[in-house]
Design an enzyme around this catalytic site. Structure first.
Site: not given
Ligand code: NAD
Length: 291
Positions: A171, A240
């Site tokens: 991811k 993030k």
């Protein structure tokens, strides 16, 4: 007792809301919780719990779609500690980073729960349409036994590994590519504007040429050119992800030249307007980049 399994779902935000709705529409019995009441009210099809503990007392398997690692560890702690808990499996669809996924796995194991690291990609539109990608890093038997529920939310479920953290690794590398293309496309188009080229013309050409990416073909055509900046993925979340990628690459000792540069850009934008849509990188660079 119901013959159908009861699924729990914690976190009904931009991704979790539509994913839980698709799960409920498939006929699954689901019980949901979100700490923001407004998110829960938007989901008419489910039973609403008033706490994480109530979800854990009602469902053997609980999905998470939460902002980050610290929140996942906090909510997981509430599941583990819940009185009358029946939860045996937590399937975490959040992006939390490799270390947090490993910590969550260990914390869950101590409590007799299997934690599956299963982040997703494809944005809010993909979550609504059920076309998101799921990157499952966990036991194959569990993937099989939850196949029907997963297919209700995603047409692209990949078994990418067996260890918590491997889903996150995939991811993060995907989102580093996405963040890089989104920022690079802004720089390219802003340069073109200085040369008297039209935004739409540049996108028409790039999108049938070698500079094409998901950013140029989807985000710039549907979110930037339109002036709507409504991809549904916040700058804070993209920053993030890039931060987690850069930290993980540094820890792994893999090349991180572009990673460091791309991280600095997204960190600056995150400090400027964290709640904004990440496609606003175009206006951020227009207004704050260059000389
Ligand atoms: P969001 O902020 O819209 O949703 C998060 C939800 O979690 C909110 O509704 C919030 O109220 C809830 N929440 C926070 N703390 C909680 C707690 N302690 N207990 C219960 N609920 C709590 O975020 P999102 O965009 O839906 O993203 C969710 C996750 O999916 C993130 O990890 C993100 O990185 C990842 N993701 C997002 C996208 C996207 O396009 N938005 C795409 C892929 C992956």
């Amino acid at each position: 007792m119901s013959a159908r399994p009861t699924y729990g779902f914690v976190g009904l935000g931009k991704m979790g809301g539509p994913m839980a709705a698709n799960l409920a529409r498939s006929g699954a019995d689901i019980v949901v919780f979100d700490s923001a009441g407004s998110a829960v009210r938007a989901l008419a099809e489910a039973r609403v719990a008033s706490s994480v503990a109530e979800v854990a007392a009602a469902s053997e398997t609980v999905f998470f779609s939460l902002p980050d690692g610290p929140v996942v560890l906090e909510v997981l702690g509430e599941v583990v500690a819940a009185a009358d808990r029946v939860t045996r499996t937590v399937i975490d669809l959040s992006t939390v980073g490799i270390d947090a996924a490993r910590a969550a796995y260990a914390r869950a194991s101590d409590g007799g729960i299997v934690y599956v690291d299963a982040p997703v990609s494809g944005g809010r539109n993909g979550a609504v349409a059920g076309t998101i990608t799921v990157m499952w890093a966990g036991p194959g038997e569990l993937l099989e036994s939850h196949g029907v529920a997963l297919e209700a939310m995603s047409k692209n479920v990949f078994h990418v590994g067996t260890q918590a953290g491997q889903g996150q690794a995939l991811k993060l590398l995907n989102n580093f590519l996405s963040a890089t293309a989104t920022a690079a496309t802004a720089e390219a188009l802003l340069f073109g504007l200085t040369q008297g080229l039209e935004l739409k013309t540049m996108l028409d050409v790039v999108n049938v040429s070698t500079g094409r990416s998901h950013a140029s073909a989807d985000k710039y055509v549907n979110r930037v050119l339109t002036g709507t900046f409504d991809s549904g993925f916040a700058t804070s979340l993209m920053a993030k992800d890039v931060r987690l990628f850069a930290e993980a690459a540094a820890a792994a000792g893999s090349p991180n030249e572009l990673g460091a540069t791309v991280r600095a850009l997204w960190d600056a934008m995150d400090a400027h307007a964290p709640a904004g849509d990440h496609t606003e990188v175009f206006t951020f660079l227009r207004d704050h980049g260059g000389h």
